[in-house]
Design a protein around this motif. Structure first.
Motif, PDB file in Angstrom:
ATOM      1  N   ILE A  16       0.833  -1.204   0.000  1.00 41.93           N
ATOM      2  CA  ILE A  16       0.000   0.000   0.000  1.00 41.93           C
ATOM      3  C   ILE A  16       0.870   1.257   0.000  1.00 41.93           C
ATOM      4  O   ILE A  16       0.549   2.254  -0.647  1.00 41.93           O
ATOM      5  CB  ILE A  16      -0.949   0.004   1.221  1.00 41.93           C
ATOM      6  CG1 ILE A  16      -2.003  -1.092   1.084  1.00 41.93           C
ATOM      7  CG2 ILE A  16      -1.621   1.354   1.397  1.00 41.93           C
ATOM      8  CD1 ILE A  16      -2.793  -1.346   2.363  1.00 41.93           C
ATOM      9  N   SER A  17       1.981   1.201   0.702  1.00 44.76           N
ATOM     10  CA  SER A  17       2.848   2.380   0.799  1.00 44.76           C
ATOM     11  C   SER A  17       3.477   2.755  -0.538  1.00 44.76           C
ATOM     12  O   SER A  17       3.920   3.896  -0.715  1.00 44.76           O
ATOM     13  CB  SER A  17       3.929   2.173   1.861  1.00 44.76           C
ATOM     14  OG  SER A  17       4.873   1.221   1.438  1.00 44.76           O
ATOM     15  N   GLU A  18       3.503   1.815  -1.477  1.00 44.57           N
ATOM     16  CA  GLU A  18       4.024   2.114  -2.814  1.00 44.57           C
ATOM     17  C   GLU A  18       3.134   3.111  -3.554  1.00 44.57           C
ATOM     18  O   GLU A  18       3.566   3.737  -4.512  1.00 44.57           O
ATOM     19  CB  GLU A  18       4.132   0.832  -3.649  1.00 44.57           C
ATOM     20  CG  GLU A  18       5.229  -0.105  -3.206  1.00 44.57           C
ATOM     21  CD  GLU A  18       6.602   0.443  -3.541  1.00 44.57           C
ATOM     22  OE1 GLU A  18       6.827   0.861  -4.685  1.00 44.57           O
ATOM     23  OE2 GLU A  18       7.446   0.466  -2.625  1.00 44.57           O
ATOM     24  N   GLN A  28      -3.939   5.588   6.194  1.00 47.92           N
ATOM     25  CA  GLN A  28      -4.098   4.235   5.655  1.00 47.92           C
ATOM     26  C   GLN A  28      -3.857   3.168   6.725  1.00 47.92           C
ATOM     27  O   GLN A  28      -4.550   2.159   6.770  1.00 47.92           O
ATOM     28  CB  GLN A  28      -3.151   4.013   4.469  1.00 47.92           C
ATOM     29  CG  GLN A  28      -3.496   4.798   3.227  1.00 47.92           C
ATOM     30  CD  GLN A  28      -4.833   4.393   2.643  1.00 47.92           C
ATOM     31  OE1 GLN A  28      -5.206   3.231   2.632  1.00 47.92           O
ATOM     32  NE2 GLN A  28      -5.574   5.380   2.168  1.00 47.92           N
ATOM     33  N   LEU A  29      -2.856   3.383   7.580  1.00 50.74           N
ATOM     34  CA  LEU A  29      -2.584   2.447   8.668  1.00 50.74           C
ATOM     35  C   LEU A  29      -3.784   2.328   9.598  1.00 50.74           C
ATOM     36  O   LEU A  29      -4.192   1.217   9.965  1.00 50.74           O
ATOM     37  CB  LEU A  29      -1.348   2.879   9.464  1.00 50.74           C
ATOM     38  CG  LEU A  29      -0.001   2.582   8.843  1.00 50.74           C
ATOM     39  CD1 LEU A  29       1.102   3.314   9.600  1.00 50.74           C
ATOM     40  CD2 LEU A  29       0.272   1.100   8.837  1.00 50.74           C
ATOM     41  N   ALA A  30      -4.349   3.465   9.979  1.00 53.85           N
ATOM     42  CA  ALA A  30      -5.512   3.454  10.873  1.00 53.85           C
ATOM     43  C   ALA A  30      -6.684   2.723  10.224  1.00 53.85           C
ATOM     44  O   ALA A  30      -7.348   1.896  10.870  1.00 53.85           O
ATOM     45  CB  ALA A  30      -5.897   4.882  11.245  1.00 53.85           C
ATOM     46  N   TYR A  51       6.766  -2.913  10.070  1.00 58.41           N
ATOM     47  CA  TYR A  51       6.476  -2.106   8.884  1.00 58.41           C
ATOM     48  C   TYR A  51       7.330  -0.836   8.895  1.00 58.41           C
ATOM     49  O   TYR A  51       7.978  -0.498   7.901  1.00 58.41           O
ATOM     50  CB  TYR A  51       4.985  -1.771   8.821  1.00 58.41           C
ATOM     51  CG  TYR A  51       4.676  -0.614   7.904  1.00 58.41           C
ATOM     52  CD1 TYR A  51       4.669  -0.790   6.523  1.00 58.41           C
ATOM     53  CD2 TYR A  51       4.436   0.658   8.410  1.00 58.41           C
ATOM     54  CE1 TYR A  51       4.416   0.283   5.677  1.00 58.41           C
ATOM     55  CE2 TYR A  51       4.181   1.725   7.574  1.00 58.41           C
ATOM     56  CZ  TYR A  51       4.173   1.538   6.217  1.00 58.41           C
ATOM     57  OH  TYR A  51       3.929   2.593   5.378  1.00 58.41           O
ATOM     58  N   MET A  52       7.335  -0.126  10.026  1.00 58.39           N
ATOM     59  CA  MET A  52       8.088   1.127  10.122  1.00 58.39           C
ATOM     60  C   MET A  52       9.590   0.884   9.984  1.00 58.39           C
ATOM     61  O   MET A  52      10.289   1.663   9.330  1.00 58.39           O
ATOM     62  CB  MET A  52       7.791   1.838  11.446  1.00 58.39           C
ATOM     63  CG  MET A  52       6.378   2.379  11.542  1.00 58.39           C
ATOM     64  SD  MET A  52       5.906   3.474  10.184  1.00 58.39           S
ATOM     65  CE  MET A  52       7.054   4.811  10.402  1.00 58.39           C
ATOM     66  N   ASN A  53      10.091  -0.204  10.563  1.00 58.77           N
ATOM     67  CA  ASN A  53      11.517  -0.527  10.434  1.00 58.77           C
ATOM     68  C   ASN A  53      11.896  -0.778   8.975  1.00 58.77           C
ATOM     69  O   ASN A  53      12.946  -0.332   8.515  1.00 58.77           O
ATOM     70  CB  ASN A  53      11.871  -1.742  11.287  1.00 58.77           C
ATOM     71  CG  ASN A  53      11.911  -1.424  12.759  1.00 58.77           C
ATOM     72  OD1 ASN A  53      12.068  -0.283  13.155  1.00 58.77           O
ATOM     73  ND2 ASN A  53      11.748  -2.446  13.577  1.00 58.77           N
TER      74      ASN A  53
END
Length: 128
Positions: A16-18, A28-30, A51-53
């Motif tokens: 999704i982050s792409e 989007q995360l929420a 995910y954040m790492n």
């Protein structure tokens, strides 16, 4: 929630982050987490942290992938394969809790599940 399920959620968030900016990803995360039934806080925390790492190390992961993938730079890879590869390389190089063989196998399975006909063999070839 089993690790495989957690990994699949991480994969989906990376994918999704792409297509979203960093600012959009907060929302989007929420939204993503609100759609998962019976999500325990410990699972949400594990998924979010991993995910954040991975997002923090994307440039470094891409450099590693570009160094090992002959004729296939990350800019040319389809996004499903690239997402599976980033997750696997992160787990292989930066996550001591995941054995290398498991990281490879899981990446191949994710590529087969979400990618094209040749995605599994492509990911396996790069990681091998």
């Amino acid at each position: 929630m089993r690790r495989r399920e957690q990994r699949e959620h991480i994969f989906k968030l990376l994918f999704i982050s792409e297509f979203n900016t960093q600012k959009e990803m907060e929302e989007q995360l929420a939204l993503y987490f609100s759609d998962i039934e019976s999500l325990e806080e410990k699972d949400k925390e594990y998924i979010s942290n991993k995910y954040m790492n991975i997002m923090t190390h994307t440039k470094e992961l891409d450099e590693k992938l570009n160094g090992i993938s002959m004729g296939w730079k990350t800019s040319r890879m389809n996004r499903v394969d690239l997402t599976a590869l980033r997750l696997a390389v992160y787990e292989m190089k930066m996550d001591e809790d995941v054995p290398v063989g498991v990281a490879i196998n899981e990446a191949v399975e994710l590529a087969k599940l979400f990618g094209g006909e040749d995605s599994g063999s492509f990911v396996n070839g790069i990681l091998g």
